[in-house]
Design an enzyme around this catalytic site. Structure first.
Site, PDB file in Angstrom:
ATOM      1  N   GLY A   1       0.821  -1.216   0.000  1.00 24.87           N
ATOM      2  CA  GLY A   1       0.000   0.000   0.000  1.00 24.87           C
ATOM      3  C   GLY A   1       0.846   1.253   0.000  1.00 24.87           C
ATOM      4  O   GLY A   1       1.517   1.549   0.958  1.00 24.87           O
ATOM      5  N   THR A   2       0.819   2.002  -1.105  1.00 22.95           N
ATOM      6  CA  THR A   2       1.833   3.054  -1.268  1.00 22.95           C
ATOM      7  C   THR A   2       1.408   4.111  -2.253  1.00 22.95           C
ATOM      8  O   THR A   2       0.510   3.901  -3.060  1.00 22.95           O
ATOM      9  CB  THR A   2       3.080   2.381  -1.878  1.00 22.95           C
ATOM     10  OG1 THR A   2       3.494   1.338  -1.054  1.00 22.95           O
ATOM     11  CG2 THR A   2       4.210   3.342  -2.046  1.00 22.95           C
ATOM     12  N   THR A   3       2.082   5.278  -2.175  1.00 18.56           N
ATOM     13  CA  THR A   3       2.130   6.180  -3.322  1.00 18.56           C
ATOM     14  C   THR A   3       3.587   6.529  -3.555  1.00 18.56           C
ATOM     15  O   THR A   3       4.270   6.968  -2.634  1.00 18.56           O
ATOM     16  CB  THR A   3       1.366   7.484  -3.015  1.00 18.56           C
ATOM     17  OG1 THR A   3       0.121   7.169  -2.444  1.00 18.56           O
ATOM     18  CG2 THR A   3       1.185   8.305  -4.255  1.00 18.56           C
TER      19      THR A   3
END
Lengths: 237, 212
Positions: free
Chosen positions: B22-24
């Site tokens: 889960g990332t940007t």
């Protein structure tokens, strides 16, 4: 019924009413419960775990601690599937001996953490169902905690909780050790005695609300003098 | 295939092994080099495993790799890539180009069903290295594209990079922004520098006047 906790194993806890035909499959994993916690201080590290070994609604043992001593300066806490915990600790011990024989020195905490990451990733497609936390002193004598996920991703932390009650303990540690969500509070560094007391209090709270945590608490305190252990009773229900 | 087995373990009724993801992440080229920005959140299912994960791997002083998707996959393969880049440098006596490093990583991943979105950015003989003008990966990538597209100018000054500070926006729109840290690197001709590491919940007060 069961909370939306990610560590729940619904496999063995069946609903007590007929839901229709169910296909039963063999699962190589089972969830044996347990909570592990590690805190790093300026010159000490604490690794603590409860000693309950459970499966579904049964308790296999009330005296099965989840902290394993690896070297004089490193302790690992493993919770999850007990079979994989035992195998993993055997493999780590063997690799530690091999390193000692070929390099003539003991592995440092950071090196053990890096090695465990590759051991876990080696089983990327049939993982060890173990949540690991390593606590110990690094090569400069400062406390170090390394937390892992089941397939080997890891990072160094100041404190971490893992296992069935981790979602309950981690926010409490964030507040008490990390001073998160508190305003106007002086950031006092944690002393060893205060840390031990905090760990005991935190586990007492976990045993109140988590069915998989209880019976007794084993605390391992790692300092440059060595590793000392304490056992504290918890709720047995 | 054994990866099918892992998927069956994640169904209800089986033990759920939740892996960190889960990332940007975001990178764009401008006149003075490449900006690389990442958040530092790791989630395992619905639980937030950590707020300070390092998602940029410093392969060498001229190459950076970002990580998104499965934390273990990214950490393992990018560290292996760092080793291969070092061997390349020793064997051929010149630094590996960004395109070659990317191809090495791509070929390593080919045989496996992995869960990773990674960007390799750097500075090589032909100048700043990135695939295209701008790239973003992760769950918040669509928001990041929107923000950078609206504020991007190729001749933006170096100081402009800190006000672009693009990651606070996708983080704040995605989930509640409590203590997510946004880390930014600036890739220049003589290597990368770590620009800043900001707590998003503090940045949001900075920009609040402009927002509402």
């Amino acid at each position: 019924m069961l909370s939306s906790n990610t560590f729940v194993d619904p496999g063995k806890m069946k609903d007590y009413h007929y839901t229709g035909p169910v296909e039963h499959r063999f699962s190589p994993y089972s969830f044996n419960g347990g909570t592990v916690l590690a805190v790093a201080g300026e010159d000490f590290a604490i690794v603590a775990s409860d000693t309950r070994l459970s499966e579904g609604y049964s308790i296999h043992s009330r005296d099965s601690p989840k902290c394993y001593k690896l070297t004089d300066t490193t302790v690992i806490g493993c919770s999850g599937f007990h079979g994989d915990c035992l195998t993993l600790t055997k493999i780590i011990d063997a690799r530690l001996k091999m390193y000692k024989h070929s390099n003539n020195k003991t592995m440092t905490s950071g090196a053990i953490a890096a090695m465990l990451s590759t051991i876990l990733y080696g089983r990327r497609f049939f993982p060890y169902y173990v949540y690991n936390i390593i606590g110990g002193l690094d090569e400069h004598g400062k406390g170090a905690v390394y937390s892992f996920d089941p397939v080997g991703s890891y990072q160094r932390d100041t404190y971490k909780a893992g296992g069935s009650a981790s979602a309950m303990l981690q926010p409490l540690l964030d507040n008490q050790i990390g001073f998160k969500n508190m305003e106007g509070v002086q950031h006092v560094p944690l002393t060893k005695d205060k840390a031990v007391q905090l760990v005991k209090d935190v586990f007492i709270s976990a045993a109140e609300r988590d069915v998989y945590t209880g019976d007794a608490l084993r605390v391992c305190i790692v300092t440059k003098e060595g590793i000392s252990e304490q056992t504290v009773p918890l709720r047995k229900d | 295939m054994s990866s099918r087995f892992l998927r069956t373990c994640n169904r209800d009724g089986g033990v759920s092994i939740d892996l960190n993801h889960g990332t940007t992440t975001l990178a764009f080229k401008f006149k003075h080099g490449v900006i690389v920005a990442v958040d530092s959140r790791a989630s395992a299912g619905r639980y937030l495993a950590s707020n300070d994960v390092n998602k940029v791997i410093e392969i060498n002083p001229y190459l950076l790799g970002t990580m998104s998707g499965s934390a273990a996959d990214c950490q393992y393969w990018e560290r292996l890539l760092a080793k291969e880049c070092r061997l390349y440098r020793l064997r051929s006596n010149h630094r590996i180009s960004v395109a070659a490093a990317s191809k090495l990583l791509c070929n390593m991943m080919l045989g496996y069903s992995l869960f990773m979105g990674s960007m390799i950015c750097g500075w090589n003989k032909k100048g700043p290295g990135l695939y295209g003008r701008m790239f973003s990966t992760g769950c918040g990538s669509s928001y990041a594209y929107g923000v950078v597209d609206s504020g991007y100018r190729k001749d933006m000054a170096v100081e402009g990079r800190s006000t672009v500070s693009p990651l606070w926006f996708p983080s704040s729109r995605q989930q509640h922004p409590s203590h997510i840290v946004s880390v930014m690197y600036h890739m220049q001709q003589d290597g990368w520098i770590k620009v800043c590491k900001d707590d998003v919940s503090e940045l949001i007060h900075c920009y609040r006047k402009g927002m509402f």
